[in-house]
Design a protein around this motif. Sequence first.
Motif, PDB file in Angstrom:
ATOM      1  N   ALA A 194       1.744 -11.959 -14.359  1.00  0.00           N
ATOM      2  CA  ALA A 194       1.192 -12.559 -13.444  1.00  0.00           C
ATOM      3  C   ALA A 194       1.410 -14.196 -12.942  1.00  0.00           C
ATOM      4  N   TYR A 195       1.260 -14.825 -14.170  1.00  0.00           N
ATOM      5  CA  TYR A 195       1.501 -16.323 -13.947  1.00  0.00           C
ATOM      6  C   TYR A 195       2.854 -16.767 -13.674  1.00  0.00           C
ATOM      7  N   LEU A 196       3.684 -15.891 -14.204  1.00  0.00           N
ATOM      8  CA  LEU A 196       5.154 -16.409 -13.900  1.00  0.00           C
ATOM      9  C   LEU A 196       5.395 -15.804 -12.416  1.00  0.00           C
ATOM     10  N   ALA A 197       4.827 -14.836 -11.787  1.00  0.00           N
ATOM     11  CA  ALA A 197       5.025 -14.331 -10.659  1.00  0.00           C
ATOM     12  C   ALA A 197       4.617 -15.552  -9.599  1.00  0.00           C
TER      13      ALA A 197
ATOM     14  N   ALA B 248      -6.252 -28.768  -1.544  1.00  0.00           N
ATOM     15  CA  ALA B 248      -7.218 -27.641  -1.537  1.00  0.00           C
ATOM     16  C   ALA B 248      -6.427 -26.628  -2.328  1.00  0.00           C
ATOM     17  N   TYR B 249      -7.239 -26.066  -3.521  1.00  0.00           N
ATOM     18  CA  TYR B 249      -6.726 -25.372  -4.467  1.00  0.00           C
ATOM     19  C   TYR B 249      -7.501 -23.783  -4.022  1.00  0.00           C
ATOM     20  N   LEU B 250      -6.630 -23.002  -3.746  1.00  0.00           N
ATOM     21  CA  LEU B 250      -6.891 -21.695  -3.529  1.00  0.00           C
ATOM     22  C   LEU B 250      -7.645 -20.697  -4.809  1.00  0.00           C
ATOM     23  N   TRP B 251      -8.449 -20.212  -4.589  1.00  0.00           N
ATOM     24  CA  TRP B 251      -9.221 -19.363  -5.806  1.00  0.00           C
ATOM     25  C   TRP B 251      -8.938 -17.873  -5.418  1.00  0.00           C
ATOM     26  N   GLY B 252      -8.175 -17.363  -6.226  1.00  0.00           N
ATOM     27  CA  GLY B 252      -7.880 -15.835  -6.121  1.00  0.00           C
ATOM     28  C   GLY B 252      -6.495 -15.475  -6.352  1.00  0.00           C
ATOM     29  N   ALA B 253      -5.606 -16.150  -6.926  1.00  0.00           N
ATOM     30  CA  ALA B 253      -4.132 -15.738  -6.998  1.00  0.00           C
ATOM     31  C   ALA B 253      -4.231 -14.686  -8.031  1.00  0.00           C
ATOM     32  N   GLU B 254      -4.738 -14.603  -8.761  1.00  0.00           N
ATOM     33  CA  GLU B 254      -4.916 -13.363  -9.910  1.00  0.00           C
ATOM     34  C   GLU B 254      -5.235 -12.194  -9.148  1.00  0.00           C
ATOM     35  N   TRP B 255      -6.253 -12.131  -8.315  1.00  0.00           N
ATOM     36  CA  TRP B 255      -6.586 -11.049  -7.266  1.00  0.00           C
ATOM     37  C   TRP B 255      -5.448 -10.582  -6.333  1.00  0.00           C
TER      38      TRP B 255
ATOM     39  N   ASN C 268      -1.155  -1.655  -4.526  1.00  0.00           N
ATOM     40  CA  ASN C 268      -0.203  -1.688  -3.356  1.00  0.00           C
ATOM     41  C   ASN C 268      -0.195  -2.167  -1.929  1.00  0.00           C
ATOM     42  N   ASP C 269      -1.009  -3.393  -2.055  1.00  0.00           N
ATOM     43  CA  ASP C 269      -1.329  -4.028  -0.821  1.00  0.00           C
ATOM     44  C   ASP C 269      -0.868  -5.651  -1.084  1.00  0.00           C
ATOM     45  N   SER C 270       0.325  -5.922  -0.257  1.00  0.00           N
ATOM     46  CA  SER C 270       0.829  -7.257  -0.638  1.00  0.00           C
ATOM     47  C   SER C 270       0.491  -8.099   0.269  1.00  0.00           C
ATOM     48  N   SER C 271      -0.240  -7.845   1.222  1.00  0.00           N
ATOM     49  CA  SER C 271      -0.636  -8.718   2.543  1.00  0.00           C
ATOM     50  C   SER C 271      -1.106  -9.948   2.050  1.00  0.00           C
ATOM     51  N   TYR C 272      -2.005 -10.342   0.850  1.00  0.00           N
ATOM     52  CA  TYR C 272      -2.681 -11.519   0.654  1.00  0.00           C
ATOM     53  C   TYR C 272      -1.563 -12.326  -0.077  1.00  0.00           C
ATOM     54  N   TRP C 273      -0.753 -11.378  -0.879  1.00  0.00           N
ATOM     55  CA  TRP C 273       0.312 -12.263  -1.606  1.00  0.00           C
ATOM     56  C   TRP C 273       1.372 -13.059  -0.581  1.00  0.00           C
ATOM     57  N   LYS C 274       1.828 -12.201   0.307  1.00  0.00           N
ATOM     58  CA  LYS C 274       2.631 -12.568   1.465  1.00  0.00           C
ATOM     59  C   LYS C 274       2.169 -13.847   2.264  1.00  0.00           C
TER      60      LYS C 274
END
Length: 330
Positions: free
Chosen positions: A54-57, A300-307, A316-322
């Motif tokens: 996850a960290y590397l991604a 501003a540091y976003l809270w939730g990258a792991e999620w 199988n929901d990549s919407s937040y990642w994108k």
Amino acid sequence: MFKKLLVLIILMAALVWGFNRLSQPPTDITQDIKWGISFSRIFARDMGLDWKEAYLAILGELQPKTLRLPIYWEDVEPREGQYTFNDYDWMIEQAKEKKVDMILVVGRKLPRWPECHVPTWAASRSEEVQQDKMLLLISEIVKRYKTLENLYAWQVENEPFLAFGECPTVDASFLDQEIALVKSLDNRHPVIVTDSGELSIWLRAAKRADIFGTTMYRVVHQKYLGYVEYPLPPKFFWLKANTIRLFYPGKPIFVSELQAEPWGPQLLFDLPLDEQEKSMTIKQFRENIAYAKEVGFSPAYLWGAEWWYWMKTINNDSSYWKEAKKLFSQ
């Protein structure tokens, strides 16, 4: 009678004038916000993820320019007096290779539940002993990492004045000792102290900080009220920032946690997806970003990258990642 009425009118006018003046945008707000991410090894693990993957991604695909990394006591001193920094050395080296600036967070109360992260061997020790052990640990961490090329700042404790989590009542004098220790060991990097954006007036934290960090949450779950969307305009944050600067002129202020994941009645890894959507959807994600832009504090540091990674790889929901990737590419 007339004189008393006149005085009252003058006082009310002064209050209105003062409120309007303090509610104006601070001179340093910007629309060109530098976006960062917080990463918790423990939270990624608790979400059932391969935390290294996850960290590397996050570093490789999202490519944030800056990262806030808590160094947990339970991770680095699993046995009394025996420090192990392998995981954090690795994370810091990966960030260095990607030229990512870092805030390293030290102390007992750090991001993610239960907030106070105490190793098993120390849990039954007295408060005095825990504090002594924490000072020793902070000393080890600062001496180890203070020469890092990509170290931006130290954060000491996380929202220490907010009564939240499984933690003892804040000891302000001990917080002062922690800050003084960091500064005595490293006078090249500033010290950050953070506080709740919605539930605090910031004064106690800001006066101790070289840089002050505020949280910024929009939709949360409260035990007795259920889901609540804070009805707070950007002026709310401007008012607090301008008030702080009456006492501490020029104090830098940034967003240490911008909500970009759900907040529900259970821990996130136990929260059903339909319940998660009550506080976070892709629409809410975008609205939170837009709100942070309106406020204008940077970085501003976003809270939730792991999620986001969990949603992408497990659900199988990549919407937040994108959406995050698009944001970091700006």
